[in-house]
Design a protein around this motif. Structure first.
Motif, PDB file in Angstrom:
ATOM      1  N   ILE B  23      15.132  34.684  42.030  1.00  0.00           N
ATOM      2  CA  ILE B  23      14.926  33.696  43.084  1.00  0.00           C
ATOM      3  C   ILE B  23      15.658  34.156  44.342  1.00  0.00           C
ATOM      4  O   ILE B  23      16.649  34.889  44.271  1.00  0.00           O
ATOM      5  CB  ILE B  23      15.379  32.268  42.684  1.00  0.00           C
ATOM      6  CG1 ILE B  23      16.864  32.236  42.326  1.00  0.00           C
ATOM      7  CG2 ILE B  23      14.536  31.727  41.557  1.00  0.00           C
ATOM      8  CD1 ILE B  23      17.392  30.844  42.093  1.00  0.00           C
ATOM      9  N   ASP B  24      15.169  33.706  45.462  1.00  0.00           N
ATOM     10  CA  ASP B  24      15.772  34.079  46.741  1.00  0.00           C
ATOM     11  C   ASP B  24      15.561  32.919  47.705  1.00  0.00           C
ATOM     12  O   ASP B  24      14.485  32.746  48.261  1.00  0.00           O
ATOM     13  CB  ASP B  24      15.108  35.362  47.250  1.00  0.00           C
ATOM     14  CG  ASP B  24      15.805  35.900  48.501  1.00  0.00           C
ATOM     15  OD1 ASP B  24      16.635  35.148  49.087  1.00  0.00           O
ATOM     16  OD2 ASP B  24      15.523  37.040  48.883  1.00  0.00           O
ATOM     17  N   LEU B  25      16.585  32.087  47.838  1.00  0.00           N
ATOM     18  CA  LEU B  25      16.449  30.904  48.681  1.00  0.00           C
ATOM     19  C   LEU B  25      17.296  31.040  49.932  1.00  0.00           C
ATOM     20  O   LEU B  25      18.478  31.380  49.854  1.00  0.00           O
ATOM     21  CB  LEU B  25      16.890  29.642  47.918  1.00  0.00           C
ATOM     22  CG  LEU B  25      16.101  29.225  46.679  1.00  0.00           C
ATOM     23  CD1 LEU B  25      16.722  27.974  46.082  1.00  0.00           C
ATOM     24  CD2 LEU B  25      14.639  28.999  47.001  1.00  0.00           C
ATOM     25  N   ASN B  26      16.683  30.793  51.087  1.00  0.00           N
ATOM     26  CA  ASN B  26      17.461  30.715  52.323  1.00  0.00           C
ATOM     27  C   ASN B  26      18.063  29.322  52.442  1.00  0.00           C
ATOM     28  O   ASN B  26      17.699  28.408  51.701  1.00  0.00           O
ATOM     29  CB  ASN B  26      16.562  31.004  53.521  1.00  0.00           C
ATOM     30  CG  ASN B  26      16.130  32.452  53.544  1.00  0.00           C
ATOM     31  OD1 ASN B  26      16.942  33.347  53.275  1.00  0.00           O
ATOM     32  ND2 ASN B  26      14.856  32.675  53.826  1.00  0.00           N
ATOM     33  N   SER B  27      18.974  29.165  53.376  1.00  0.00           N
ATOM     34  CA  SER B  27      19.628  27.867  53.504  1.00  0.00           C
ATOM     35  C   SER B  27      18.584  26.792  53.803  1.00  0.00           C
ATOM     36  O   SER B  27      17.594  27.024  54.499  1.00  0.00           O
ATOM     37  CB  SER B  27      20.685  27.905  54.605  1.00  0.00           C
ATOM     38  OG  SER B  27      20.088  28.246  55.817  1.00  0.00           O
ATOM     39  N   ASN B  28      18.817  25.610  53.222  1.00  0.00           N
ATOM     40  CA  ASN B  28      17.930  24.467  53.389  1.00  0.00           C
ATOM     41  C   ASN B  28      16.589  24.597  52.650  1.00  0.00           C
ATOM     42  O   ASN B  28      15.705  23.793  52.848  1.00  0.00           O
ATOM     43  CB  ASN B  28      17.697  24.188  54.875  1.00  0.00           C
ATOM     44  CG  ASN B  28      17.651  22.686  55.154  1.00  0.00           C
ATOM     45  OD1 ASN B  28      17.864  21.902  54.212  1.00  0.00           O
ATOM     46  ND2 ASN B  28      17.377  22.310  56.368  1.00  0.00           N
ATOM     47  N   GLU B  29      16.483  25.619  51.800  1.00  0.00           N
ATOM     48  CA  GLU B  29      15.286  25.712  50.960  1.00  0.00           C
ATOM     49  C   GLU B  29      15.574  25.108  49.601  1.00  0.00           C
ATOM     50  O   GLU B  29      16.639  25.331  49.041  1.00  0.00           O
ATOM     51  CB  GLU B  29      14.888  27.189  50.783  1.00  0.00           C
ATOM     52  CG  GLU B  29      13.925  27.694  51.843  1.00  0.00           C
ATOM     53  CD  GLU B  29      13.413  29.080  51.510  1.00  0.00           C
ATOM     54  OE1 GLU B  29      12.204  29.290  51.544  1.00  0.00           O
ATOM     55  OE2 GLU B  29      14.237  29.950  51.183  1.00  0.00           O
ATOM     56  N   ASN B  30      14.590  24.358  49.096  1.00  0.00           N
ATOM     57  CA  ASN B  30      14.772  23.753  47.777  1.00  0.00           C
ATOM     58  C   ASN B  30      13.870  24.417  46.750  1.00  0.00           C
ATOM     59  O   ASN B  30      12.880  25.055  47.099  1.00  0.00           O
ATOM     60  CB  ASN B  30      14.465  22.263  47.837  1.00  0.00           C
ATOM     61  CG  ASN B  30      15.419  21.541  48.777  1.00  0.00           C
ATOM     62  OD1 ASN B  30      16.515  22.051  49.048  1.00  0.00           O
ATOM     63  ND2 ASN B  30      14.996  20.403  49.286  1.00  0.00           N
ATOM     64  N   LEU B  31      14.214  24.229  45.488  1.00  0.00           N
ATOM     65  CA  LEU B  31      13.431  24.850  44.421  1.00  0.00           C
ATOM     66  C   LEU B  31      13.358  23.916  43.226  1.00  0.00           C
ATOM     67  O   LEU B  31      14.350  23.319  42.808  1.00  0.00           O
ATOM     68  CB  LEU B  31      14.083  26.177  44.001  1.00  0.00           C
ATOM     69  CG  LEU B  31      13.440  26.930  42.832  1.00  0.00           C
ATOM     70  CD1 LEU B  31      12.046  27.443  43.206  1.00  0.00           C
ATOM     71  CD2 LEU B  31      14.331  28.098  42.406  1.00  0.00           C
ATOM     72  N   LEU B  32      12.155  23.764  42.678  1.00  0.00           N
ATOM     73  CA  LEU B  32      11.983  23.008  41.445  1.00  0.00           C
ATOM     74  C   LEU B  32      11.641  23.985  40.340  1.00  0.00           C
ATOM     75  O   LEU B  32      10.738  24.817  40.486  1.00  0.00           O
ATOM     76  CB  LEU B  32      10.838  21.985  41.609  1.00  0.00           C
ATOM     77  CG  LEU B  32      10.531  21.137  40.389  1.00  0.00           C
ATOM     78  CD1 LEU B  32      11.678  20.166  40.102  1.00  0.00           C
ATOM     79  CD2 LEU B  32       9.227  20.375  40.586  1.00  0.00           C
ATOM     80  N   ILE B  33      12.391  23.942  39.254  1.00  0.00           N
ATOM     81  CA  ILE B  33      12.105  24.822  38.121  1.00  0.00           C
ATOM     82  C   ILE B  33      11.611  23.956  36.977  1.00  0.00           C
ATOM     83  O   ILE B  33      12.332  23.090  36.479  1.00  0.00           O
ATOM     84  CB  ILE B  33      13.356  25.619  37.695  1.00  0.00           C
ATOM     85  CG1 ILE B  33      13.867  26.454  38.878  1.00  0.00           C
ATOM     86  CG2 ILE B  33      13.049  26.503  36.506  1.00  0.00           C
ATOM     87  CD1 ILE B  33      15.212  27.105  38.627  1.00  0.00           C
TER      88      ILE B  33
END
Lengths: 447, 209
Positions: B23-33
Motif C-alpha cells: 500500500i502507498d497512501l499519501n497524507s489525507n488518503e483513506n483506505l478500506l481493507i
C-alpha cells in the motif's frame, strides 16, 4: 495524568481486593511489630531489673523463687540466711560487690527493703530530691511509690507487717521519707529503701514495747501464732528473728533494754545477698561451692529468668507464627489481586501499549498498585501497634511499672524488611506475565 | 503517509505465510481493507501498527521504517503517530472517560489543555458523560470514546479494526462518518479493516484480501 494516578484509579476500581489486602497485611504487620515490642519490653524489663546482679544467695529452696523475690521483688523469699555468713561471702576475693537485702514490711503493698547504700548503685539509681538513708527508720522511695502513695519528703508513715498490704498488723514505729529516687524504669521504682538496721529495729522495738507494756510470755506465744497465720514463706525471716528474740529475752530479761540497739548485728539474719563478680570466671566455681558446702543456695538471675522466659515465650512464639501465616496469606491476596489485574485486564494493558506505554511503564503501574497497598497497610499496622499497645499497657497499670519499651530501630527495620521482601516477591510474580505479554494476540482476541 | 513493501508474516513455520498487498497512501488518503474472517486482516493491521514484526518486508510511516526501531522507540513512535480503534473494547475500565483521554495523551507524551479535550468530547457528543467510568456509558458512547482516543493526540495514521461490525445501521453510519471526519481534521491516513460491506460506499480506495 501520570502512572501514579492510573495506579490509584486501578486500586479504587477493585475496592474489595484492596480492602482485603490492606487489612490482612496491616494485621500481620501489627502482630509482628506488636509481638516484637512486647517481647522486647519484657526482655528489657527483666535484664534491666537484674542490673549488675550476677548471683543471689539466699536460703535453700526454689532458685526461681529466690530470684523472683530478691531481684524482681515479686514472689516471697525462700527464707533467711545468717548475716554473719553473708558478710563472710561478701569478703571473698572473687566478689566485687555484695549487697545484703532484708524484707519484712510493706506500706500499701510497696515493699520496704532493708539494705546498704550499694543497693542504689546496683541499679544506677539516683536521688531526685532529699538524701540517702543515714539513720534507722528513714527511707528513700522509688519514683513509682512516690507517685502512687503521694508520700513526700519529710512525710512519715507506719509500715505493716509482711509483704501484703494490711491494716491489722501495723508497726508502731514511724518511718520517715528522706529521699525520692529519679525514675529508672526498673524494679527500684516500686521499692522503699531503708537500712538493714531499720528492719531489725522495727521488729525489735515492737517486741520490747510489747514486753514493756506488761505482755507476758503467753502473749508472745499468741503473737507468734498470729504470725504463723500469714504466709509461711515470707514470714520465716520474721519468724526466725522472733525466735531469736524470745531466747534473748529469756536469757537477759533485765539488761537488754539499755543495750539492745547495740546488739551485735552478726546475730541477725537477712533475706538474701546480691553479688556481682569481679570476673566471669567466678560463675564457674562460686555458685557451686555455695550450693555444695553451705546450707545456703546460690541462684543465677540470668539463668533463672531465661528459664522463666522460655516458658512464657511459647505464647509469643505461637502468635509470631500466626503473624507469619497472615503475612503469607496477605502476600497471596496481593499476588492474586495483581495477577487478576494483569490477566483479566490484559486487554486494558494492551490498550495502554497502543497508547504508547512501554512494558516498563506497565510494570511500574502494576508494581505501584502493590506498593501503595503495602505502604498504606504498613502505616496502618504501625498505627495499630502504637495505639493498641499504649491502650493495652494503660490497662495493665497495676503492674506498677511503665513496662512499654520503644522497639529499637533495627528490629523495626528487620520486620519491615521481611514484610517488604514477601510483598515485593508477590508483586514480582504477578508482574511477570506482563513481560511475556503478546499484545497482538490479546487485541486480536477482543471479542 | 504510510507505505508497505512486500509484507509477509508467518505465525509458525508449518503454516504458509500471509502475503499482503503493498500500500502507498499519501497524507489525507483513506483506505478500506475488506476480507473474510481468518484471512489475516487483523494481522495486517497489527503489522502496520508495529504490534507484530513482519517476517519479510517493511512498513514506513512518515519516512520512518518502523521495524528498524528498537522496542522502546517503537512504543514511543506508536504512541505519537498512530491511533487505533477497536470493535468493542475501547478504553481502560478503571478510568473515567476524560481520564482515558488524559492517559492517552500522557503515554504519547503530548499535552492538550482541558478546553481542547472538552471541544473534542463535545464534537463526539460525550461531554455530558466525561466523568463516568467506561462501564457506565452506552455502547455507542463507548464507540465514540474509542474514536476520540484514536484522534486526540493528532496521529499520522488511524487504524480501525472492525469498528462497525457490532453496530446497527444507524450507528454504523455515524461512526464511520465521524472517523472520516476526524481523520480529515487531523490530516491523518485512515485505514479500516472490516468484513462489513455496509461501509464500502464511504471509501474510494478499497482493497480486498
Amino acid at each position: 495524568m501520570n502512572i501514579w494516578k492510573i495506579s490509584i484509579q486501578n486500586i479504587k476500581s477493585k475496592a474489595l481486593y484492596t480492602f482485603l489486602s490492606i487489612l490482612t497485611l496491616a494485621l500481620s504487620i501489627a502482630l509482628l511489630l506488636g509481638i516484637q515490642q512486647i517481647k522486647n519490653s519484657f526482655e528489657h524489663q527483666l535484664e534491666n531489673n537484674i542490673g549488675e546482679i550476677d548471683l543471689v544467695i539466699g536460703a535453700k529452696g526454689s532458685p526461681l523463687q529466690l530470684i523472683l523475690a530478691s531481684v524482681l521483688h515479686l514472689d516471697n523469699p525462700t527464707g533467711n540466711i545468717p548475716y554473719i555468713d553473708a558478710k563472710k561471702l561478701g569478703k571473698h576475693p572473687m566478689v566485687k560487690t555484695a549487697v545484703p537485702i532484708s524484707y519484712g514490711d510493706n506500706y500499701k503493698g510497696y515493699r520496704i527493703v532493708g539494705t546498704t547504700d550499694k543497693f542504689l548503685s546496683l541499679y544506677h539509681a539516683e536521688i531526685a530530691s532529699g538524701r540517702r538513708v543515714e539513720h534507722s527508720l528513714e527511707v528513700v522511695i522509688g519514683h513509682r511509690v512516690a507517685e502512687r502513695t503521694g508520700l513526700k519528703l519529710g512525710d512519715t508513715f507506719l509500715s505493716s507487717h509482711g509483704l501484703v498490704d494490711n491494716d491489722i498488723d501495723v508497726h508502731n514505729n514511724k518511718i520517715k521519707v528522706v529521699g525520692i529516687l529519679k525514675p529508672t524504669g526498673n524494679v527500684i521504682d516500686r521499692l522503699m529503701i531503708t537500712n538493714l538496721e531499720s528492719i531489725w529495729e522495727v521488729h525489735e522495738h515492737e517486741q520490747h514495747n510489747e514486753d514493756h507494756d506488761g505482755y507476758d510470755k503467753d502473749h508472745y506465744g499468741e503473737e507468734h501464732l498470729n504470725h504463723d497465720d500469714h504466709d509461711e514463706d515470707h514470714l520465716s525471716e520474721e519468724h526466725a528473728s522472733h525466735d531469736d528474740h524470745n531466747k534473748y529475752d529469756e536469757d537477759h530479761h533485765d539488761e537488754q533494754h539499755s543495750d539492745h540497739e547495740n546488739h551485735h548485728e552478726d546475730d541477725k539474719e537477712i533475706t538474701s545477698l546480691l553479688i556481682s563478680f569481679r570476673s566471669p570466671a567466678a560463675f564457674l566455681t562460686f555458685p557451686r561451692r555455695i550450693n555444695e558446702k553451705t546450707n545456703m543456695q546460690a541462684a543465677l538471675p540470668k539463668f533463672e529468668l531465661d528459664r522463666l522466659y522460655e516458658f512464657t515465650g511459647i505464647g509469643l512464639t505461637t502468635i509470631t507464627w500466626i503473624a507469619y501465616l497472615i503475612l503469607l496469606i496477605s502476600g497471596i491476596i496481593i499476588f492474586v489481586s495483581l495477577y487478576k489485574m494483569v490477566k483479566e485486564r490484559s486487554f486494558d494493558l494492551a490498550l495502554l501499549r497502543t497508547y504508547g506505554a512501554s512494558n516498563l511503564q506497565l510494570i511500574k503501574m502494576v508494581a505501584l498498585e502493590g506498593l501503595i497497598v503495602l505502604i498504606i497497610a504498613f502505616s496502618l499496622g504501625y498505627l495499630f501497634v502504637k495505639v493498641g499497645l499504649k491502650y493495652m499497657f494503660s490497662f495493665l497499670s497495676d503492674n506498677k511499672q511503665n513496662m512499654l519499651q520503644e522497639l529499637p530501630f533495627e528490629d523495626v527495620l528487620q520486620t519491615t524488611g521481611m514484610v517488604f521482601a514477601v510483598i515485593v516477591l508477590s508483586i514480582l510474580i504477578a508482574i511477570y506475565p506482563i513481560i511475556k505479554m503478546n499484545i497482538s494476540t490479546i487485541l486480536s482476541n477482543e471479542k | 503517509m504510510i507505505i508497505t513493501e512486500n509484507l509477509k508474516f508467518q505465525y509458525n513455520k508449518q503454516e504458509s505465510p500471509f502475503n499482503f498487498p503493498d500500500i502507498d497512501l499519501n497524507s489525507n488518503e483513506n483506505l478500506l481493507i475488506l476480507g473474510k474472517s481468518g484471512i489475516g486482516k487483523t494481522t495486517f493491521l497489527h503489522l502496520l501498527a508495529g504490534l507484530l514484526t513482519p517476517t519479510e518486508g517493511k512498513v514506513v510511516i512518515n519516512n520512518t521504517e518502523i521495524n528498524s526501531l528498537s522496542q522502546s522507540k517503537l512504543d514511543k513512535f506508536r504512541g505519537e503517530h498512530i491511533g487505533m480503534v477497536f470493535q468493542q473494547k475501547h478504553a481502560v475500565q478503571s478510568l473515567t472517560v476524560v481520564d482515558n483521554l488524559k492517559a492517552r495523551l500522557f503515554f504519547s507524551k503530548k499535552t492538550l489543555n482541558d478546553s481542547k479535550i472538552e471541544t473534542l468530547l463535545n464534537s463526539l457528543d460525550l461531554l455530558h458523560c466525561k466523568n463516568k467510568k467506561t462501564n457506565e456509558i452506552s455502547e455507542g458512547q463507548l464507540q465514540r470514546l474509542g474514536i476520540a482516543l484514536a484522534v486526540i493526540h493528532n496521529p499520522q495514521v488511524i487504524l480501525a479494526d472492525e469498528p462497525t461490525s457490532s453496530l446497527d445501521d444507524d450507528n454504523c453510519k455515524t461512526v464511520i462518518e465521524l472517523l472520516i471526519q476526524q481523520a480529515a481534521e487531523t490530516k491523518a491516513n485512515l485505514i479500516v479493516i472490516t468484513h462489513d460491506q455496509r461501509i464500502k460506499s464511504f471509501f474510494s480506495n478499497t482493497i480486498t484480501l
